[in-house]
Scaffold this motif. Structure first.
Motif, PDB file in Angstrom:
ATOM      1  N   PHE A  29      13.303 121.654  22.941  1.00  0.00           N
ATOM      2  CA  PHE A  29      13.005 121.686  24.373  1.00  0.00           C
ATOM      3  C   PHE A  29      12.459 123.038  24.838  1.00  0.00           C
ATOM      4  CE2 PHE A  29      15.911 117.936  24.768  1.00  0.00           C
ATOM      5  CZ  PHE A  29      14.930 117.072  25.219  1.00  0.00           C
ATOM      6  N   SER A  30      12.852 124.114  24.174  1.00  0.00           N
ATOM      7  CA  SER A  30      12.369 125.424  24.615  1.00  0.00           C
ATOM      8  C   SER A  30      10.873 125.578  24.417  1.00  0.00           C
ATOM      9  CB  SER A  30      13.107 126.539  23.872  1.00  0.00           C
ATOM     10  OG  SER A  30      12.748 126.562  22.502  1.00  0.00           O
ATOM     11  N   SER A  31      10.303 124.810  23.493  1.00  0.00           N
ATOM     12  CA  SER A  31       8.862 124.893  23.261  1.00  0.00           C
ATOM     13  C   SER A  31       8.075 123.887  24.109  1.00  0.00           C
ATOM     14  CB  SER A  31       8.556 124.656  21.780  1.00  0.00           C
ATOM     15  OG  SER A  31       8.858 123.318  21.428  1.00  0.00           O
ATOM     16  N   LYS A  32       8.772 123.090  24.914  1.00  0.00           N
ATOM     17  CA  LYS A  32       8.116 122.066  25.736  1.00  0.00           C
ATOM     18  C   LYS A  32       7.858 122.598  27.143  1.00  0.00           C
ATOM     19  CE  LYS A  32       8.321 117.974  23.604  1.00  0.00           C
ATOM     20  NZ  LYS A  32       7.145 117.180  23.429  1.00  0.00           N
ATOM     21  N   ASN A  33       6.791 122.135  27.729  1.00  0.00           N
ATOM     22  CA  ASN A  33       6.517 122.405  29.135  1.00  0.00           C
ATOM     23  C   ASN A  33       6.815 121.155  29.936  1.00  0.00           C
ATOM     24  OD1 ASN A  33       5.531 125.049  28.779  1.00  0.00           O
ATOM     25  ND2 ASN A  33       3.537 124.255  28.172  1.00  0.00           N
ATOM     26  N   ILE A  34       7.343 121.337  31.127  1.00  0.00           N
ATOM     27  CA  ILE A  34       7.617 120.192  31.991  1.00  0.00           C
ATOM     28  C   ILE A  34       6.293 119.612  32.449  1.00  0.00           C
ATOM     29  CG2 ILE A  34       8.561 119.506  34.230  1.00  0.00           C
ATOM     30  CD1 ILE A  34      10.757 121.567  33.802  1.00  0.00           C
ATOM     31  N   ASP A  35       6.167 118.315  32.350  1.00  0.00           N
ATOM     32  CA  ASP A  35       4.964 117.622  32.809  1.00  0.00           C
ATOM     33  C   ASP A  35       4.902 117.726  34.330  1.00  0.00           C
ATOM     34  OD1 ASP A  35       3.216 115.571  33.803  1.00  0.00           O
ATOM     35  OD2 ASP A  35       3.306 114.616  31.842  1.00  0.00           O
ATOM     36  N   GLN A  36       3.994 118.530  34.820  1.00  0.00           N
ATOM     37  CA  GLN A  36       3.919 118.813  36.256  1.00  0.00           C
ATOM     38  C   GLN A  36       3.528 117.587  37.081  1.00  0.00           C
ATOM     39  OE1 GLN A  36       4.975 121.774  37.702  1.00  0.00           O
ATOM     40  NE2 GLN A  36       5.684 122.056  35.599  1.00  0.00           N
ATOM     41  N   LYS A  37       2.709 116.716  36.518  1.00  0.00           N
ATOM     42  CA  LYS A  37       2.335 115.495  37.238  1.00  0.00           C
ATOM     43  C   LYS A  37       3.547 114.585  37.424  1.00  0.00           C
ATOM     44  CE  LYS A  37      -2.418 115.462  35.594  1.00  0.00           C
ATOM     45  NZ  LYS A  37      -3.394 114.809  34.726  1.00  0.00           N
ATOM     46  N   ARG A  38       4.352 114.472  36.389  1.00  0.00           N
ATOM     47  CA  ARG A  38       5.555 113.646  36.459  1.00  0.00           C
ATOM     48  C   ARG A  38       6.571 114.265  37.422  1.00  0.00           C
ATOM     49  NH1 ARG A  38       7.019 113.006  30.861  1.00  0.00           N
ATOM     50  NH2 ARG A  38       5.121 111.802  30.690  1.00  0.00           N
ATOM     51  N   LEU A  39       6.700 115.584  37.385  1.00  0.00           N
ATOM     52  CA  LEU A  39       7.607 116.276  38.295  1.00  0.00           C
ATOM     53  C   LEU A  39       7.168 116.072  39.744  1.00  0.00           C
ATOM     54  CD1 LEU A  39      10.052 118.126  38.694  1.00  0.00           C
ATOM     55  CD2 LEU A  39       8.517 120.080  38.388  1.00  0.00           C
ATOM     56  N   LYS A  40       5.874 116.098  39.968  1.00  0.00           N
ATOM     57  CA  LYS A  40       5.354 115.866  41.324  1.00  0.00           C
ATOM     58  C   LYS A  40       5.685 114.439  41.792  1.00  0.00           C
ATOM     59  CE  LYS A  40       1.224 116.332  44.134  1.00  0.00           C
ATOM     60  NZ  LYS A  40      -0.187 116.645  44.181  1.00  0.00           N
ATOM     61  N   LEU A  41       5.590 113.469  40.894  1.00  0.00           N
ATOM     62  CA  LEU A  41       5.960 112.095  41.232  1.00  0.00           C
ATOM     63  C   LEU A  41       7.432 112.013  41.637  1.00  0.00           C
ATOM     64  CD1 LEU A  41       4.208 109.944  38.474  1.00  0.00           C
ATOM     65  CD2 LEU A  41       3.689 109.972  40.912  1.00  0.00           C
ATOM     66  N   VAL A  42       8.286 112.717  40.911  1.00  0.00           N
ATOM     67  CA  VAL A  42       9.717 112.724  41.235  1.00  0.00           C
ATOM     68  C   VAL A  42       9.940 113.361  42.598  1.00  0.00           C
ATOM     69  CG1 VAL A  42      11.946 113.714  40.606  1.00  0.00           C
ATOM     70  CG2 VAL A  42      10.510 112.692  38.855  1.00  0.00           C
ATOM     71  N   ASP A  43       9.276 114.468  42.845  1.00  0.00           N
ATOM     72  CA  ASP A  43       9.462 115.185  44.108  1.00  0.00           C
ATOM     73  C   ASP A  43       8.926 114.418  45.308  1.00  0.00           C
ATOM     74  OD1 ASP A  43      10.776 117.335  42.987  1.00  0.00           O
ATOM     75  OD2 ASP A  43       8.945 118.496  42.687  1.00  0.00           O
ATOM     76  N   SER A  44       7.938 113.560  45.068  1.00  0.00           N
ATOM     77  CA  SER A  44       7.310 112.871  46.200  1.00  0.00           C
ATOM     78  C   SER A  44       7.948 111.526  46.521  1.00  0.00           C
ATOM     79  CB  SER A  44       5.816 112.672  45.936  1.00  0.00           C
ATOM     80  OG  SER A  44       5.629 111.777  44.868  1.00  0.00           O
TER      81      SER A  44
END
Length: 144
Positions: A29-44
């Motif tokens: 997990f430390s080498s992974k980046n959070i998928d920003q598009k998916r995070l935006k879907l969660v936030d919206s």
């Protein structure tokens, strides 16, 4: 997501007596980046009031893999309010797209995501929602 779920299963299983090797999971997990598009879907999502599906047909009329991004409020409200039926509805919906080349990981991904969503081991609802979105996204991206 499936990796995370597998570590939880190891932790809870009767055949694995030691603490699972979390260092492997941490390194992964430390080498992974959070998928920003998916995070935006969660936030919206969760901004609109919605309804509980009273039947599979009503669920299907309000949620489809083709427009999942627009219907996440509905999906998560139903998961929160009527988890068992919503899980059943999602598996039935996925099965409607079955064909001979169908990938069984559509089901394993969904199963793991829904397990994480219901898990008390994760406190962050964003993580739980991102797992479900990932499973639906994977299915929609490969089936439609």
């Amino acid at each position: 997501m499936i990796t995370y779920y597998t570590f939880f299963m190891l932790e809870d299983s009767s055949f694995y007596q030691k603490i699972p090797p979390y260092r492997i999971l941490e390194n992964y997990f430390s080498s992974k980046n959070i998928d920003q598009k998916r995070l935006k879907l969660v936030d919206s999502n969760n901004k609109e009031k919605t309804q509980i599906a009273e039947s599979y047909q009503q669920f299907k009329d309000n949620f489809s893999p083709a427009n999942y991004k627009d219907k996440l409020d509905f999906l998560f409200y139903n998961l929160d309010q009527n988890y068992k039926e919503t899980v059943n509805y999602l598996h039935r919906l996925f099965a409607e797209y079955y064909n001979p080349g169908w990938n069984p990981h559509y089901y394993t991904g969904l199963y793991c995501a829904l397990g994480l969503y219901k898990s008390e081991k994760i406190n962050d609802n964003k993580v739980k929602k991102m797992a479900v979105i990932q499973a639906v996204e994977y299915f929609a991206g490969n089936v439609l």
